[in-house]
Structures are given as C-alpha cells and as structure tokens.
Design an enzyme around this catalytic site. Sequence first.
Site, PDB file in Angstrom:
ATOM      1  N   ARG A   9       1.112  -1.354  -0.020  1.00 54.70           N
ATOM      2  CA  ARG A   9       0.180   0.067   0.279  1.00 54.70           C
ATOM      3  C   ARG A   9       0.985   1.099  -0.601  1.00 54.70           C
ATOM      4  O   ARG A   9       0.112   1.952  -0.220  1.00 54.70           O
ATOM      5  CB  ARG A   9      -0.918  -0.009   1.356  1.00 54.70           C
ATOM      6  CG  ARG A   9      -1.516  -1.392   1.266  1.00 54.70           C
ATOM      7  CD  ARG A   9      -2.323  -1.320   2.815  1.00 54.70           C
ATOM      8  NE  ARG A   9      -1.984  -1.849   3.418  1.00 54.70           N
ATOM      9  CZ  ARG A   9      -1.712  -1.153   5.058  1.00 54.70           C
ATOM     10  NH1 ARG A   9      -2.508  -0.717   5.140  1.00 54.70           N
ATOM     11  NH2 ARG A   9      -0.767  -1.779   6.063  1.00 54.70           N
ATOM     12  N   ARG A  33      15.390  30.819   5.894  1.00 52.75           N
ATOM     13  CA  ARG A  33      14.216  31.302   7.088  1.00 52.75           C
ATOM     14  C   ARG A  33      15.358  30.903   8.747  1.00 52.75           C
ATOM     15  O   ARG A  33      16.294  29.955   8.547  1.00 52.75           O
ATOM     16  CB  ARG A  33      13.021  30.636   7.438  1.00 52.75           C
ATOM     17  CG  ARG A  33      12.255  30.230   6.241  1.00 52.75           C
ATOM     18  CD  ARG A  33      10.646  29.404   6.803  1.00 52.75           C
ATOM     19  NE  ARG A  33      10.107  29.572   6.032  1.00 52.75           N
ATOM     20  CZ  ARG A  33       9.177  30.846   5.679  1.00 52.75           C
ATOM     21  NH1 ARG A  33       8.636  31.253   6.726  1.00 52.75           N
ATOM     22  NH2 ARG A  33       7.438  30.782   4.004  1.00 52.75           N
ATOM     23  N   TYR A  40       8.052  21.842  12.674  1.00 51.96           N
ATOM     24  CA  TYR A  40       8.490  21.670  13.868  1.00 51.96           C
ATOM     25  C   TYR A  40       7.606  21.905  15.593  1.00 51.96           C
ATOM     26  O   TYR A  40       6.318  22.379  14.863  1.00 51.96           O
ATOM     27  CB  TYR A  40       9.951  22.807  13.561  1.00 51.96           C
ATOM     28  CG  TYR A  40       8.672  23.912  13.722  1.00 51.96           C
ATOM     29  CD1 TYR A  40       9.397  25.097  14.343  1.00 51.96           C
ATOM     30  CD2 TYR A  40       8.984  24.644  12.579  1.00 51.96           C
ATOM     31  CE1 TYR A  40       9.495  26.171  14.276  1.00 51.96           C
ATOM     32  CE2 TYR A  40       8.890  26.147  12.218  1.00 51.96           C
ATOM     33  CZ  TYR A  40       8.892  26.602  13.090  1.00 51.96           C
ATOM     34  OH  TYR A  40       8.467  28.116  12.517  1.00 51.96           O
ATOM     35  N   LYS A  90      13.349  22.230  19.723  1.00 53.40           N
ATOM     36  CA  LYS A  90      12.819  21.834  18.521  1.00 53.40           C
ATOM     37  C   LYS A  90      13.009  20.757  17.759  1.00 53.40           C
ATOM     38  O   LYS A  90      13.496  20.159  18.153  1.00 53.40           O
ATOM     39  CB  LYS A  90      12.921  22.964  17.530  1.00 53.40           C
ATOM     40  CG  LYS A  90      12.662  24.731  18.069  1.00 53.40           C
ATOM     41  CD  LYS A  90      13.033  25.341  17.046  1.00 53.40           C
ATOM     42  CE  LYS A  90      12.595  26.610  17.679  1.00 53.40           C
ATOM     43  NZ  LYS A  90      12.953  28.024  16.602  1.00 53.40           N
ATOM     44  N   GLU A 133       6.301   7.047  11.936  1.00 55.36           N
ATOM     45  CA  GLU A 133       5.367   7.243  13.293  1.00 55.36           C
ATOM     46  C   GLU A 133       6.894   8.243  13.280  1.00 55.36           C
ATOM     47  O   GLU A 133       7.582   8.171  13.324  1.00 55.36           O
ATOM     48  CB  GLU A 133       5.652   6.767  14.980  1.00 55.36           C
ATOM     49  CG  GLU A 133       4.549   5.530  14.895  1.00 55.36           C
ATOM     50  CD  GLU A 133       4.420   5.730  16.327  1.00 55.36           C
ATOM     51  OE1 GLU A 133       5.517   5.680  17.243  1.00 55.36           O
ATOM     52  OE2 GLU A 133       3.482   5.068  16.493  1.00 55.36           O
ATOM     53  N   GLN A 188       3.723  22.775  21.581  1.00 50.76           N
ATOM     54  CA  GLN A 188       3.451  23.258  20.215  1.00 50.76           C
ATOM     55  C   GLN A 188       3.759  23.099  18.292  1.00 50.76           C
ATOM     56  O   GLN A 188       4.711  22.354  18.493  1.00 50.76           O
ATOM     57  CB  GLN A 188       3.797  25.118  19.760  1.00 50.76           C
ATOM     58  CG  GLN A 188       3.462  26.337  18.422  1.00 50.76           C
ATOM     59  CD  GLN A 188       3.968  27.708  19.365  1.00 50.76           C
ATOM     60  OE1 GLN A 188       3.734  27.994  20.235  1.00 50.76           O
ATOM     61  NE2 GLN A 188       3.985  28.295  18.003  1.00 50.76           N
ATOM     62  N   LYS A 224      12.947  40.863   8.030  1.00 47.20           N
ATOM     63  CA  LYS A 224      13.700  40.689   9.702  1.00 47.20           C
ATOM     64  C   LYS A 224      14.933  39.895  10.095  1.00 47.20           C
ATOM     65  O   LYS A 224      16.336  40.139  10.799  1.00 47.20           O
ATOM     66  CB  LYS A 224      12.626  40.274  10.457  1.00 47.20           C
ATOM     67  CG  LYS A 224      12.952  39.919  12.149  1.00 47.20           C
ATOM     68  CD  LYS A 224      12.652  38.841  12.706  1.00 47.20           C
ATOM     69  CE  LYS A 224      12.471  37.643  12.174  1.00 47.20           C
ATOM     70  NZ  LYS A 224      11.422  36.332  13.312  1.00 47.20           N
ATOM     71  N   HIS A 271      17.132  31.842  13.829  1.00 48.51           N
ATOM     72  CA  HIS A 271      16.399  32.431  15.301  1.00 48.51           C
ATOM     73  C   HIS A 271      16.293  31.704  16.472  1.00 48.51           C
ATOM     74  O   HIS A 271      16.549  30.023  16.286  1.00 48.51           O
ATOM     75  CB  HIS A 271      14.916  32.212  15.081  1.00 48.51           C
ATOM     76  CG  HIS A 271      14.385  32.556  13.443  1.00 48.51           C
ATOM     77  ND1 HIS A 271      13.717  32.199  12.889  1.00 48.51           N
ATOM     78  CD2 HIS A 271      14.258  33.465  12.913  1.00 48.51           C
ATOM     79  CE1 HIS A 271      12.493  32.944  11.702  1.00 48.51           C
ATOM     80  NE2 HIS A 271      14.245  33.873  11.408  1.00 48.51           N
TER      81      HIS A 271
END
Length: 183
Positions: free
Chosen positions: A23, A58, A130, A71, A28, A46, A165, A61
């Site tokens: 299939r 990006r 994330y 993360k 996971e 979150q 930024k 940070h």
Amino acid sequence: MKKIQTNINGLFIIKNEIFSDERGQFMEIWNHTNFQNQNLNINFSQDNISISRKNVIRGLHFQNQPYGQIKYISVIRGKVLDVVVDIRKESKTFGKYFTIELKNNNTGLLVPSGMAHGFLSLEDNTIFSYKCSGPYNPKNEHTIKWNDKDIGIPWGIMNPIISKKDNNGISLQKYITSNEINA
C-alpha cells in the site's frame, strides 16, 4: 527510533522506523514513549508548519531564556539544508554550526534550547514541520545574521529570498557582547 549524537552536545539526528508494504509506507514522526526510552523527556506544546519557495532562508532564530525552545524538526515535502548554531556561551562548541540535508524521509533533527536555527529551502513548496517545547514569544525572539562571516555557514546560495527581519539579524560578536540577549 534511533538517536544519533552530532558534533554539538545535545543536538541529535533522529531516525524513525519506516513500515512498508504493497500500500505504501507508514512512519511515526514523534512518539512520546519512544523519546522517553531514549532519555529525551520533552513536553512539546506547539506544532508549526512553514511552506517555502526554493531559495528561501528562514533564520537563524532563537528565543532568550527562560523562553528558549527545544525543537523537533522534520520535512513533510521537499528538501532543506537545515542549520543549527550553538550559541550557548558556556558550551565547548559555542559558535560552531551543524548542517544536514533533510527531506521527506525518516530523518528528523532534535535541536536543544540555546541554539540558533534556520534552514534553506532547496525545492519549491517545501513543507517544514517543527514541534516546540514552549510557546513562541516574539518579545524574546532574536535572529543571528544568516551570513555572519564569523560563523561561515556554507549555504551554497548567493541571493536567497529572505525576510527583512532575518536579513537584519545581529552578528555573533554582537550576541557575545550583549548583556540583554542570552540564549
């Protein structure tokens, strides 16, 4: 699930098991019990997804303590060059970076608190996922300049698409000397 230590203490590559049959495949991405069995006791609060065009950078940070985030990163579609910089001032690997190409397979990256994180999208419509151990706190978010010469990350791109930024991030030197910014 397999946990692989990188050259930066606490930064792990995560290899998840893929189950295949006629299939297709099943995997996971995150399982609380599997992480606990690897001594990774994390309470994620979150989940985030970004969708990026090719050549978008990006980052890099991070959030000040006590708002630092762990993360857990994976790519759902496409491919990225993922970059992590150790900005823990007391760390033996302070200022060092780690890069890995992540794509929609069984490989993820677990980034500890105290790291600056970013990525370069290598394909159009890359979907980047994330999990974060703590809420986004914009008053305590900062950016290390993506092309800081003192770090020397080999992004492999000359003219990325980047937000104002992120393009105006601080240097690692400014981070070191600032009394107001602490990872």
